[in-house]
Scaffold this motif. Structure first.
Motif, PDB file in Angstrom:
ATOM      1  N   TYR A  14      30.173  30.080  -8.073  1.00  0.00           N
ATOM      2  CA  TYR A  14      31.463  29.525  -8.498  1.00  0.00           C
ATOM      3  C   TYR A  14      32.546  30.564  -8.254  1.00  0.00           C
ATOM      4  CZ  TYR A  14      35.279  27.894 -11.465  1.00  0.00           C
ATOM      5  OH  TYR A  14      36.520  27.488 -11.915  1.00  0.00           O
ATOM      6  N   PHE A  15      33.676  30.110  -7.697  1.00  0.00           N
ATOM      7  CA  PHE A  15      34.841  30.983  -7.589  1.00  0.00           C
ATOM      8  C   PHE A  15      36.102  30.144  -7.744  1.00  0.00           C
ATOM      9  CE2 PHE A  15      33.961  29.721  -3.178  1.00  0.00           C
ATOM     10  CZ  PHE A  15      35.220  29.380  -2.702  1.00  0.00           C
ATOM     11  N   GLU A  16      37.214  30.822  -7.952  1.00  0.00           N
ATOM     12  CA  GLU A  16      38.508  30.148  -8.084  1.00  0.00           C
ATOM     13  C   GLU A  16      39.428  30.600  -6.966  1.00  0.00           C
ATOM     14  OE1 GLU A  16      39.804  30.846 -12.113  1.00  0.00           O
ATOM     15  OE2 GLU A  16      38.099  29.722 -12.946  1.00  0.00           O
ATOM     16  N   MET A  17      40.271  29.704  -6.545  1.00  0.00           N
ATOM     17  CA  MET A  17      41.108  29.972  -5.373  1.00  0.00           C
ATOM     18  C   MET A  17      42.477  29.327  -5.562  1.00  0.00           C
ATOM     19  SD  MET A  17      40.128  29.110  -1.412  1.00  0.00           S
ATOM     20  CE  MET A  17      41.218  29.522  -0.045  1.00  0.00           C
ATOM     21  N   ARG A  18      43.519  30.061  -5.276  1.00  0.00           N
ATOM     22  CA  ARG A  18      44.876  29.519  -5.331  1.00  0.00           C
ATOM     23  C   ARG A  18      45.303  29.071  -3.937  1.00  0.00           C
ATOM     24  NH1 ARG A  18      49.589  31.836  -9.008  1.00  0.00           N
ATOM     25  NH2 ARG A  18      48.208  30.707 -10.429  1.00  0.00           N
ATOM     26  N   SER A  19      45.803  27.869  -3.852  1.00  0.00           N
ATOM     27  CA  SER A  19      46.237  27.330  -2.558  1.00  0.00           C
ATOM     28  C   SER A  19      47.581  27.921  -2.159  1.00  0.00           C
ATOM     29  CB  SER A  19      46.357  25.809  -2.628  1.00  0.00           C
ATOM     30  OG  SER A  19      47.488  25.437  -3.404  1.00  0.00           O
ATOM     31  N   GLY A  20      47.941  27.751  -0.890  1.00  0.00           N
ATOM     32  CA  GLY A  20      49.245  28.182  -0.422  1.00  0.00           C
ATOM     33  C   GLY A  20      50.378  27.487  -1.140  1.00  0.00           C
ATOM     34  N   GLY A  21      50.082  26.303  -1.702  1.00  0.00           N
ATOM     35  CA  GLY A  21      51.083  25.561  -2.458  1.00  0.00           C
ATOM     36  C   GLY A  21      51.176  25.982  -3.902  1.00  0.00           C
ATOM     37  N   GLY A  22      50.363  26.966  -4.311  1.00  0.00           N
ATOM     38  CA  GLY A  22      50.442  27.496  -5.669  1.00  0.00           C
ATOM     39  C   GLY A  22      49.568  26.798  -6.689  1.00  0.00           C
ATOM     40  N   HIS A  23      48.588  25.989  -6.256  1.00  0.00           N
ATOM     41  CA  HIS A  23      47.695  25.303  -7.186  1.00  0.00           C
ATOM     42  C   HIS A  23      46.350  26.017  -7.250  1.00  0.00           C
ATOM     43  CE1 HIS A  23      50.676  22.208  -7.410  1.00  0.00           C
ATOM     44  NE2 HIS A  23      50.523  21.845  -6.144  1.00  0.00           N
ATOM     45  N   ARG A 155      33.232  31.845   6.417  1.00  0.00           N
ATOM     46  CA  ARG A 155      33.073  33.302   6.435  1.00  0.00           C
ATOM     47  C   ARG A 155      32.011  33.770   5.438  1.00  0.00           C
ATOM     48  NH1 ARG A 155      37.895  35.096   4.073  1.00  0.00           N
ATOM     49  NH2 ARG A 155      36.749  35.242   2.097  1.00  0.00           N
ATOM     50  N   ASP A 156      32.056  33.228   4.228  1.00  0.00           N
ATOM     51  CA  ASP A 156      31.207  33.747   3.153  1.00  0.00           C
ATOM     52  C   ASP A 156      29.792  33.181   3.164  1.00  0.00           C
ATOM     53  OD1 ASP A 156      33.432  35.141   2.415  1.00  0.00           O
ATOM     54  OD2 ASP A 156      33.846  33.978   0.598  1.00  0.00           O
ATOM     55  N   TYR A 157      29.590  31.991   3.776  1.00  0.00           N
ATOM     56  CA  TYR A 157      28.282  31.343   3.687  1.00  0.00           C
ATOM     57  C   TYR A 157      27.641  31.081   5.045  1.00  0.00           C
ATOM     58  CZ  TYR A 157      29.219  30.922  -1.244  1.00  0.00           C
ATOM     59  OH  TYR A 157      29.491  31.235  -2.569  1.00  0.00           O
ATOM     60  N   GLY A 158      28.257  31.545   6.115  1.00  0.00           N
ATOM     61  CA  GLY A 158      27.624  31.426   7.419  1.00  0.00           C
ATOM     62  C   GLY A 158      27.261  30.000   7.784  1.00  0.00           C
ATOM     63  N   THR A 159      28.245  29.108   7.773  1.00  0.00           N
ATOM     64  CA  THR A 159      27.991  27.689   7.980  1.00  0.00           C
ATOM     65  C   THR A 159      27.850  27.354   9.458  1.00  0.00           C
ATOM     66  OG1 THR A 159      30.316  27.083   8.172  1.00  0.00           O
ATOM     67  CG2 THR A 159      29.392  27.217   5.953  1.00  0.00           C
ATOM     68  N   ALA A 160      27.319  26.163   9.707  1.00  0.00           N
ATOM     69  CA  ALA A 160      27.294  25.639  11.073  1.00  0.00           C
ATOM     70  C   ALA A 160      28.719  25.366  11.541  1.00  0.00           C
ATOM     71  CB  ALA A 160      26.455  24.365  11.122  1.00  0.00           C
ATOM     72  N   THR A 161      28.891  25.233  12.822  1.00  0.00           N
ATOM     73  CA  THR A 161      30.223  24.993  13.372  1.00  0.00           C
ATOM     74  C   THR A 161      30.581  23.512  13.429  1.00  0.00           C
ATOM     75  OG1 THR A 161      29.314  25.001  15.608  1.00  0.00           O
ATOM     76  CG2 THR A 161      30.149  27.095  14.756  1.00  0.00           C
ATOM     77  N   SER A 162      29.602  22.640  13.190  1.00  0.00           N
ATOM     78  CA  SER A 162      29.861  21.201  13.260  1.00  0.00           C
ATOM     79  C   SER A 162      28.957  20.481  12.266  1.00  0.00           C
ATOM     80  CB  SER A 162      29.627  20.677  14.677  1.00  0.00           C
ATOM     81  OG  SER A 162      28.270  20.879  15.057  1.00  0.00           O
ATOM     82  N   GLY A 163      29.146  19.162  12.160  1.00  0.00           N
ATOM     83  CA  GLY A 163      28.301  18.355  11.289  1.00  0.00           C
ATOM     84  C   GLY A 163      28.765  18.265   9.854  1.00  0.00           C
ATOM     85  N   HIS A 164      30.003  18.672   9.581  1.00  0.00           N
ATOM     86  CA  HIS A 164      30.497  18.704   8.204  1.00  0.00           C
ATOM     87  C   HIS A 164      30.808  17.295   7.687  1.00  0.00           C
ATOM     88  CE1 HIS A 164      30.647  22.930   8.919  1.00  0.00           C
ATOM     89  NE2 HIS A 164      31.608  22.818   9.821  1.00  0.00           N
ATOM     90  N   GLY A 165      30.765  17.150   6.365  1.00  0.00           N
ATOM     91  CA  GLY A 165      31.006  15.859   5.745  1.00  0.00           C
ATOM     92  C   GLY A 165      31.949  15.961   4.561  1.00  0.00           C
TER      93      GLY A 165
END
Length: 284
Positions: A14-23, A155-165
């Motif tokens: 779990y992590f928290e992240m602030r968007s470029g829009g400030g949310h 970057r953090d989880y080494g995902t595949a480059t395609s096949g996302h859902g």
């Protein structure tokens, strides 16, 4: 994640992240059993309404080990709200998941008022809920998912480059439809559970008209619940009627769309809808 929660949501960070829009957003990342990105990298399935959905959907990652019907490996990224805002997730989602300019249906206003009369919401809570629907920014939230969050997950989880859902339910399902109709290239499969197309003047129908026969290539799986259609709440009757209209228009144009009617209510249908999406769009 604490030891207590680790026991409930295995292999989940779990992590928290602030968007470029400030949310501020809370993000749960659940990896497949024994996942090793140095070997076979897995694609990502983004699940909306994380504060509500993560407990019902993340444990289904074990379906990847089901010998009866194996599901293709995936990393689940559940996106919700963080800190004190987490308790207000059900109104903040209106801002993020509803397309700009989406009309507020009378049936929805009536349902919110019904909640006030039943004591499910205070007047202040219902006013705040409707206020979020008057200034909606699904476009900004989609940009956050694709341009800010996904690069970090890559970057953090080494995902595949395609096949996302992508999977969303209710207003999350409306967001899924909106994303599909924008022809977002990140997602190859999209699940829209009981999509919140409550109004006949929905932006979904306007976008369908704009697209004509040039439909997106991503596979779309749409589900509704029989209790929504057969019950006596106008908001859910409208939802299923409009979802069926969307489905008919897409299939008539040869769209890459599948569907299912589930034996659930609107509240109980989330997990069943997600499982239907996995079985239909991500089976081996």
């Amino acid at each position: 994640m604490s030891t207590m929660w680790q026991g409930c949501l295995a292999d989940t960070d779990y992590f928290e992240m602030r968007s470029g829009g400030g949310h501020d957003y809370g993000v749960w990342v659940t990896t497949p059993p024994g996942y090793d990105p140095a070997g076979t990298q897995a694609p990502v399935v983004y699940v909306l309404d994380g504060n509500w959905a993560v407990g019902m959907t993340a444990p289904l990652i074990v379906t990847q080990m089901d010998p009866m019907q194996k599901i293709q490996p995936y990393i689940q990224v559940s996106v919700g709200y963080a800190g004190e805002e987490a308790q207000h997730w059900d109104r903040l989602r209106n801002r993020d998941l509803v397309p700009p300019g989406e009309p507020i249906a009378k049936e929805l206003i009536d349902a919110v008022e019904m909640g006030v009369q039943a004591g499910a919401r205070t007047r202040e809570e219902s006013d705040a809920y409707l206020a979020e629907l008057r200034d909606t920014h699904a476009d900004a939230f989609l940009s956050f998912l694709t341009s800010e969050l996904h690069p970090r997950i890559e970057r953090d989880y080494g995902t595949a480059t395609s096949g996302h859902g992508l999977f969303g339910y209710s207003y999350g399902g409306l967001f899924s439809l909106y994303t599909w109709l924008t022809d977002c290239t990140l997602f190859e499969t999209i699940g829209a559970g009981s999509p919140g197309v409550v109004s006949e003047d929905s932006q979904v129908f306007a976008r369908l008209e704009e697209l004509g026969d040039s439909l997106p290539a991503a596979k779309l799986h749409l589900t509704v619940n029989d209790r929504e259609l057969l019950g006596d709440l106008a908001i859910y009757q409208n939802l299923t009627k409009n979802a069926a209209t969307v489905l008919h228009r897409l299939t008539a144009r040869g769209g890459a769309v599948t569907s299912a009617v589930l034996r659930e209510t609107h509240v109980t249908g989330l997990q069943a809808s997600f499982l239907s999406y996995l079985r239909t769009c991500r089976a081996r």
